[in-house]
Write a protein that holds these residues in place. Structure first.
Motif, PDB file in Angstrom:
ATOM      1  N   SER A   1      29.542  61.391  20.243  1.00 37.70           N
ATOM      2  CA  SER A   1      28.470  60.565  20.792  1.00 37.70           C
ATOM      3  C   SER A   1      29.058  59.372  21.541  1.00 37.70           C
ATOM      4  CB  SER A   1      27.552  60.081  19.669  1.00 37.70           C
ATOM      5  OG  SER A   1      26.880  61.179  19.081  1.00 37.70           O
ATOM      6  N   ASP A   2      28.361  58.935  22.579  1.00 42.56           N
ATOM      7  CA  ASP A   2      28.893  57.916  23.478  1.00 42.56           C
ATOM      8  C   ASP A   2      29.278  56.632  22.753  1.00 42.56           C
ATOM      9  OD1 ASP A   2      28.439  59.713  25.492  1.00 42.56           O
ATOM     10  OD2 ASP A   2      26.552  58.806  26.149  1.00 42.56           O
ATOM     11  N   TRP A   3      28.577  56.312  21.664  1.00 45.87           N
ATOM     12  CA  TRP A   3      28.851  55.064  20.936  1.00 45.87           C
ATOM     13  C   TRP A   3      30.052  55.175  20.002  1.00 45.87           C
ATOM     14  CZ3 TRP A   3      24.232  57.734  20.855  1.00 45.87           C
ATOM     15  CH2 TRP A   3      24.006  58.563  19.755  1.00 45.87           C
TER      16      TRP A   3
ATOM     17  N   ARG B   1      27.280  67.034  18.345  1.00 45.72           N
ATOM     18  CA  ARG B   1      26.707  65.925  19.111  1.00 45.72           C
ATOM     19  C   ARG B   1      25.185  66.015  18.968  1.00 45.72           C
ATOM     20  NH1 ARG B   1      28.448  62.673  23.702  1.00 45.72           N
ATOM     21  NH2 ARG B   1      26.653  62.164  25.031  1.00 45.72           N
TER      22      ARG B   1
ATOM     23  N   LYS C   1      30.752  66.639  23.019  1.00 39.89           N
ATOM     24  CA  LYS C   1      31.719  65.562  22.815  1.00 39.89           C
ATOM     25  C   LYS C   1      31.198  64.587  21.768  1.00 39.89           C
ATOM     26  CE  LYS C   1      33.379  65.837  27.582  1.00 39.89           C
ATOM     27  NZ  LYS C   1      33.555  65.114  28.862  1.00 39.89           N
TER      28      LYS C   1
ATOM     29  N   ILE D   1      33.232  55.186  20.186  1.00 39.05           N
ATOM     30  CA  ILE D   1      34.341  54.952  21.117  1.00 39.05           C
ATOM     31  C   ILE D   1      35.710  55.015  20.453  1.00 39.05           C
ATOM     32  CG2 ILE D   1      32.899  53.594  22.693  1.00 39.05           C
ATOM     33  CD1 ILE D   1      34.072  51.065  21.464  1.00 39.05           C
TER      34      ILE D   1
END
Length: 373
Positions: free
Chosen positions: A146-148, A200, A144, A150
């Motif tokens: 990267s978490d940052w 990712r 997915k 958004i």
């Protein structure tokens, strides 16, 4: 082999065919472009890369209206109306285009000097060739975003409908079948029949104690689109650049902006190896492990480009790469770019499309704008 450019005609029966044909020969010869003349036989309309409808005379609006359902069934691309301006052809083209716009159908009148028309035809041919490359392309999302990231996702349905690109979700676990990152990515490209991907990549720091920077740099140079951090809009932007210009793009994020001068610093730890005059290997900046690339691109004209994940927005700015630098407290490849229009820096401060943007050599604003219309 399908022709690059096909020219079809619209002619009113009220006009003398011999006189119209003489004007046609003179006009088309003056353009100096190679084409196949189809006349009023529209049976294979849409089969060429660029299909032009030469409105030769006025009084052709009704003829076009009768043809429209058949033409729309054969091609979903915009209607390009070529006109010399003789015999009220421009007026007829304007009426036709007005009707198309009233019904939300895209189109354009190609009119002007022979030099302008020829340049416009070549530009449109390049755009249509790019759309053919994009249509049916498969791009992988390995892991997915990267978490940052958004805001850096994509609307798969919009991407499919507008560009014909299929976005494929690929589990991150597939990467770990082979401990060699480059070989693992090549295997995924083959298995999933991809023209490109976004990875990712930061997960590799903890699982493999290594980075994907060098593998991505090599794969981009080999002609694939290889993006970082699972950033899907950045990958789409790179794919558009690849299809339209046949070149790689440098995915980077702004690290410093001078709103008063329009000078910007972009940086990232990988850059396609075919974009640089030379490069050095260093560690990855954030982690201090693995391999990061410090690439030195040739100074000169550049374009900064980004599309949104739903393709509803885009940003394009031309500028100059004024210098490469190598400060230790930034991602390894660092480019100082002076935007031609310094007011455009306000976009980055007030309404940006994510953080990553794509940098490419040369000025390509007109061509990029046309493919997104």
């Amino acid at each position: 082999m399908k022709e690059n450019i096909a020219i079809y005609t619209l002619t009113s029966e009220l006009h003398d065919e011999e006189a119209v044909s003489a004007v046609t020969r003179e006009f088309l010869t003056s353009l100096g472009v190679e084409y196949e003349f189809k006349g009023n036989d529209y049976n294979d309309y849409g089969s060429a890369c660029l299909n032009l409808i030469y409105v030769r005379t006025g009084g052709t609006e009704g003829i076009f209206l009768q043809l429209l359902p058949k033409l729309q069934a054969k091609s979903k691309r915009p209607f390009y109306l070529l006109t010399s301006g003789k015999s009220n052809s421009l007026a007829a083209s304007m009426e036709i285009l007005s009707y198309l716009r009233q019904h939300d159908i895209k189109g354009e009148i190609i009119h002007g000097s022979s030099e302008y028309i020829a340049q416009r035809i070549i530009l449109l041919k390049n755009v249509e060739e790019a759309h053919r490359i994009l249509n049916g392309a498969r791009l992988g999302i390995i892991g997915k975003p990267s978490d940052w990231l958004i805001s850096s996702h994509a609307d798969k349905e919009q991407v499919k409908n507008r560009l014909g690109i299929e976005l494929i979700d690929i589990p991150m676990d597939v990467m770990y079948r082979n401990r060699n990152i480059y070989e693992a990515l090549k295997s995924i490209i083959t298995e999933y029949q991809l023209q490109g991907f976004t990875l990712r990549c930061f997960d590799l720091l903890t699982t493999l104690k290594d980075t994907g920077c060098l593998a991505l740099a090599k794969l981009n140079a080999e002609g694939y689109v290889a993006g970082c951090e699972g950033d899907v809009p950045a990958m789409l932007t790179m794919m558009i650049v690849r299809s339209l210009l046949g070149i790689s793009g440098f995915q980077a994020n702004p690290s410093n902006i001078n709103p008063e001068t329009g000078e910007m610093l972009f940086a990232h730890c990988t850059i396609p190896l075919n974009m640089v005059e030379r490069y050095e290997l260093d560690t990855h900046f954030e982690s201090g492990i693995g391999v990061g690339i410090r690439g030195y691109m040739k100074e000169g004209p550049v374009t900064v480009f980004k599309v949104s994940g739903n393709l509803q927005r885009y940003f394009i700015a031309e500028g100059m790469l004024v210098r490469n630098q190598a400060k230790p407290d930034l991602c390894r490849t660092q480019q100082v770019i002076q935007l031609s229009d310094k007011s455009l820096v306000q976009y980055f401060l007030t309404n940006p499309i994510g953080n990553h943007h794509i940098i490419m050599p040369g000025h390509h604003k007109e061509l990029l704008e046309k493919i997104l219309m």
